[in-house]
Structure formats: C-alpha cells, structure tokens
Design a protein around this motif. Structure first.
Motif: not given
Length: 308
Positions: A8-16, A31-35, A72-74, A88-98
């Motif tokens: 998910g390489c949108g605004r949140v990714c690029q600004r923060y 690495g990076a990927c986006d729709r 990515t979108p919610n 086995g990879i750690a994850v940092l996610s934007e909120k909410p969970l879903a």
C-alpha cells in the motif's frame, strides 16, 4: 539492520512511513507493492535496492523482510498481515484491524504477539500524555472534552476515494479520527461508558458527536473530517481549572499555568515504539486485542446513532 517491506503506497505510506524509514539508519526498505504497480514503480524508480512486486507473496518471497507495513485500504488489512505473520514476519498495520468487525474479531484471535504485531495508534505514546495524565489524576475532574478535525480530502488528497466507500472503509470520521481519540481517552481515564452518538454527512459520516462517562465524569467527543482547519486537543475541566493538551500545537497547558512543549512529531511515536521493540530495545506496540476493543467501542457508538 531491520529489513522492511510495505504493501500500500498511498498517502499514509508516502507522508509518514517512507520518511520515517529513511530517517532511521537501522531500517532498510527492501520491497513495496500496491494495487497501482505503475505508480509504485515510479515512486521507487531511483531506488534499485527496493524490489517492486505485484503481490505481498512476491514481496515476502523475494525480499525476506523482518517487518511488513500494511497501508492498504481498511478492507485489505487482514490478508497481507496474516500472510506475513504466518511466515514469521512482524507486522505494523494502519488502523482499524479490518473494515468488517467480524473479520477484525477473527484476525485478533490469530494475532497474539508472536510474531510481533502492532497497530499504528501513535497518540498514546505522545511525550506530553504522561504529564497530562499525572495532572489529571491529581485533580478532581468535572468534565472532559476531546475535539479532532481535519479538512479531509481538501488537505489529504488521497489517490483513490476508498475512505468514502462504506464497504472499503468500514466507517467514516468516527472510525477514522474517533479511534485515535478513544485510544487517548482510555489511556488517561480508563474504560468509558457510551451514552449517546450522532453522525452526519455522506454515505460514511464526515462528522460525529459522542457523549461518554468515565467513572461518572461526563465527556464529549467531537470529530469532523469536513472542517476548515486541523485540530486535535483534549481538555480536562477540574476544580482548579483546565488541563489542556493540544496535540496539533504540541503544547500542554496545566491549570497552574505551567506550559510544556513537545520536542518530537507525535504521529511518528507508535512507529518509533514498534521498531524499537522489533530491534529488541525499549519499545511497545498496540496489540490486536486493544485495537479490536477500540473498534468494538466505535461499532457500539454506531449502533447508538442508528447506523448499520
């Protein structure tokens, strides 16, 4: 060196996230990927060390990251997060969970902290929140107010308007902004009792007002994604006067006239805490169970408002 991949390489990714990773010598974006593959390829055209892939599976297989960041979108938070955690990879996610609460509940049952999973809710880590909480707990509080507003897309200018789609977003201003406010309120005052809620504006609400009670102390929460300005402030009314924490200005004003200024960007606090924890240093995360609880509060508020 902690290897990081982003989906998910949108605004949140690029600004923060990207500036944060660039500023940390202990982090390496691999690495990076986006729709939108073309946009992603253009974004990293001058960074040959960043593999641009077509799916989260390809990114994880090709880059072997230590952390996957989910921007990515919610409605698309769970699948990539589960893929990474299963590897086995750690994850940092934007909120909410879903976007869907049932999906959020199922995911929270899986994301129990090994590998590490954290949600990007930064304001509980704000450097001025502990002195604000200390002042509040030493006072007789008579009322609480929290206001949070933003000009929305006039300022944000999202690449795609997914956040206005109920199916993709799962909610509007209350889920988007209110989750941050509820996280701060719970951190300082404990568990709230929801009283009333009203929402207004669009297929997903642009404004919401919520009344609560903390151990009998009345509280009001107002969020607005269609305002003219950006604001975020919490006020505790006490018998000695007001304690005000203005997150936007980075300023704490206590009833005795004391003023303190923040020295760090508050929106980066959760990222700092998460990566410190990944690196084995002094850090912390917002776990899935706590993010789910906040989302459950929002859903209960929507029911009070008569929203589906």
């Amino acid at each position: 060196m902690t290897r990081v991949a982003i989906i998910g390489c949108g605004r949140v990714c690029q600004r923060y996230h990207l500036p944060f990773i660039d500023a940390r010598p202990d982090l390496e974006l691999v690495g990076a990927c986006d729709r939108n593959p073309a946009r992603t390829a253009q974004l990293f055209a001058n960074e040959p060390g960043v593999h641009v892939g077509g799916s989260v599976h390809e990114i994880l297989d090709r880059t072997n990251p230590d952390v996957l960041v989910v921007c990515t979108p919610n409605n698309d938070h769970v699948a990539p997060a589960l893929t990474a955690l299963s590897a086995g990879i750690a994850v940092l996610s934007e909120k909410p969970l879903a976007a869907d609460i049932e999906q959020a509940r199922l995911f929270a049952a899986h994301a129990t902290g090994d590998p590490l999973f954290g949600v990007n809710l930064p304001y509980r880590f704000h450097e001025l929140l502990p002195p604000f909480a200390e002042a509040v707990r030493g006072s007789e509080v008579t009322g609480i107010e929290f206001g949070m507003s933003t000009p929305g897309d006039r300022l944000w200018r999202a690449f795609t308007p997914w956040y206005r789609d109920p199916r993709l977003a799962g909610g509007g201003a209350l889920l988007d902004l209110g989750t941050h406010a509820l996280d701060v309120l719970r951190t300082v005052f404990g568990e709230p009792e929801l009283r009333t809620c009203s929402v207004a504006g669009g297929p997903v609400e642009e404004r919401a007002e919520l009344t609560l009670s903390f151990a009998g102390v009345p509280a009001a929460l107002r969020v607005d994604r269609s305002a003219r300005t950006v604001t975020m402030a919490i006020t505790a009314h006490t018998t000695e006067g007001k304690h005000l924490l203005d997150f936007r200005r980075g300023e704490l004003r206590l009833a005795d006239g004391t003023i303190r200024q923040a020295t760090r960007r508050p929106e980066l606090a959760a990222m700092t805490a998460f990566y410190n924890a990944v690196g084995g240093g002094p850090g912390a995360v917002v776990p899935a169970a706590e993010a789910l609880h906040l989302q459950e509060l929002v859903i209960a508020a929507y029911h009070l408002a008569g929203s589906p």
